[in-house]
Design a protein around this motif. Structure first.
Motif, PDB file in Angstrom:
ATOM      1  N   SER A 217     -29.477 109.919 104.230  1.00  0.00           N
ATOM      2  CA  SER A 217     -30.335 109.718 105.386  1.00  0.00           C
ATOM      3  C   SER A 217     -29.545 109.596 106.677  1.00  0.00           C
ATOM      4  O   SER A 217     -30.121 109.698 107.761  1.00  0.00           O
ATOM      5  CB  SER A 217     -31.190 108.460 105.191  1.00  0.00           C
ATOM      6  N   ASP A 218     -28.231 109.359 106.582  1.00  0.00           N
ATOM      7  CA  ASP A 218     -27.422 109.187 107.789  1.00  0.00           C
ATOM      8  C   ASP A 218     -26.123 109.966 107.669  1.00  0.00           C
ATOM      9  O   ASP A 218     -25.669 110.329 106.574  1.00  0.00           O
ATOM     10  CB  ASP A 218     -27.145 107.704 108.047  1.00  0.00           C
ATOM     11  N   THR A 267     -29.664 107.704 112.653  1.00  0.00           N
ATOM     12  CA  THR A 267     -29.247 108.818 111.813  1.00  0.00           C
ATOM     13  C   THR A 267     -27.733 108.985 111.801  1.00  0.00           C
ATOM     14  O   THR A 267     -27.207 109.717 110.967  1.00  0.00           O
ATOM     15  CB  THR A 267     -29.905 110.131 112.285  1.00  0.00           C
ATOM     16  N   SER A 270     -27.251 104.371 109.415  1.00  0.00           N
ATOM     17  CA  SER A 270     -28.564 103.762 109.218  1.00  0.00           C
ATOM     18  C   SER A 270     -28.485 102.243 109.243  1.00  0.00           C
ATOM     19  O   SER A 270     -27.604 101.645 108.615  1.00  0.00           O
ATOM     20  CB  SER A 270     -29.168 104.232 107.889  1.00  0.00           C
TER      21      SER A 270
END
Length: 296
Positions: A217-218, A267, A270
C-alpha cells in the motif's frame, strides 16, 4: 432551531477568487512502435515489439496555477516471445519490459496542526520486468482448460524522499530510500485457470479461478496487503436458436481481498503500519448476474 457545532468540516473551503487566469501553451512529442513476427512453421512462431510513447500535460495540470510548468512523461515498452499451437493445446510465452520516465507519484497526509491534508507530488522513474504465459488445453471434445500466469518485478528507480512521519510537537521528519521497492498495488505473481465443460451445443459451464499475490500500500513496502484468490462460475444456455441466457456468480466463496490501502494515510510511508485495523479498498463480495441475448 439552528444549532451550530464546532468542527473542522467547514473550516477549509475552496472557492474561486473571481479573477480568471488565462494561459496559452502547447506541447508535442513523437511516439512510434515497431514489431516483427516470424512464422517459421504452420503452428509455431516468434515475435518482438518495441513502443516509445508519451503522455502530454492536460488542462488539469493548470488547475489553481496558470503559470505551472508541467512535464512530458515518456514510456518505453518492449516485448518478445514465442507462440505454439498443437492439436489439442496452445502456449504463448512473452517476456516484457516497461520503463516509465517521470512517473508522477503523490502523497496525502492529514496534518493535525493545520487540520488539513498536505498534498505532495514528486516525479520518479519505474521499471518492470516480467514473463507472461497464456494458452489452453483441449483435453477432450467436451473439456477445455484455459490458463494464464504473470510474474513481474515492478520497482521504483532512484527515489529518495524526506517524509513527515509525525506532526509533533515537535515535527518528526525522516529520509527514506524507496529505490528498488515494489510498486504500489502491483502483485509479483498472478494466475488464472478456467476449466470449461461443453455439455452439448446448447449448454456450456465454466469455473474461473484467479490468484493474486501480495502487494503493498505504500512506497516503503511496510504495509503489506495479503494475497487472495477468487472463485467464480459461468453458465451459458441456448434454449432456442435466437435466445442465449447467461448466469455468472462471482467470488462464490466470498473471499476478502484488498486491492489497495488507504491513500489518505500516506502512500510514501503509511501511517497505518502496525495498526490492528486499517482502511482498504476491497473486491466485491459474492454476487450474481443474469443476462439474456436475443439475436434478431
Amino acid at each position: 432551531h439552528n444549532l451550530a457545532l464546532a468542527g473542522i468540516a467547514d473550516d477549509s473551503v475552496l472557492t474561486g477568487t473571481g479573477v480568471f487566469d488565462s494561459f496559452d501553451t502547447d506541447f508535442d512529442d513523437f511516439g512510434w512502435t515497431a514489431g516483427v513476427n516470424w512464422q517459421f512453421a504452420d503452428n509455431a512462431g516468434v515475435f518482438a515489439r518495441y513502443t516509445s510513447t508519451f503522455r502530454l500535460p492536460s488542462v488539469g495540470d493548470y488547475i489553481t496555477n496558470a503559470t505551472a510548468t508541467p512535464v512530458i512523461r515518456t514510456m518505453d515498452f518492449s516485448e518478445a516471445g514465442s507462440k505454439y499451437a498443437y492439436d489439442r493445446w496452445s502456449l504463448y510465452a512473452t517476456a516484457f519490459q516497461t520503463n516509465y520516465d517521470k512517473f508522477r507519484f503523490g502523497d496525502r497526509r492529514f496534518n493535525t496542526v493545520t487540520g488539513a491534508y498536505d498534498d505532495i507530488s514528486v516525479f520518479t522513474d519505474t521499471e518492470t520486468l516480467g514473463v507472461e504465459l497464456e494458452g489452453s488445453v483441449n483435453a477432450t471434445e467436451w473439456l477445455e482448460v484455459g490458463y494464464s500466469a504473470t510474474w513481474q518485478n515492478a520497482e521504483f528507480g532512484d527515489f529518495v524522499q524526506t517524509v513527515l512521519v509525525s506532526n509533533g510537537p515537535p515535527p518528526v521528519v525522516q529520509t527514506f530510500d524507496f529505490t528498488g521497492n515494489q510498486l504500489l498495488r502491483v502483485p509479483e505473481f498472478s494466475a488464472r485457470v478456467t476449466p470449461a465443460i461443453k455439455i452439448n451445443e446448447a449448454v456450456r459451464f465454466e469455473v474461473d479461478y484467479q490468484y493474486f499475490g501480495d502487494r503493498y500500500s505504500d512506497a516503503a513496502n511496510l504495509l503489506e496487503l495479503p494475497a487472495y484468490d477468487v472463485l467464480s462460475a459461468n453458465l451459458r444456455w441456448s434454449p432456442m436458436e435466437k435466445l442465449t441466457l447467461y448466469v455468472r456468480g462471482e467470488n462464490l466463496l466470498n473471499e476478502v481481498g484488498l486491492t489497495e490501502g488507504n491513500p489518505r494515510a500516506g502512500t510514501f510511508v503509511s501511517g497505518e503500519v502496525g495498526s490492528p485495523f486499517f482502511v482498504g479498498r476491497p473486491i466485491y463480495g459474492r454476487n450474481f448476474r443474469f443476462s439474456a441475448l436475443w439475436d434478431f
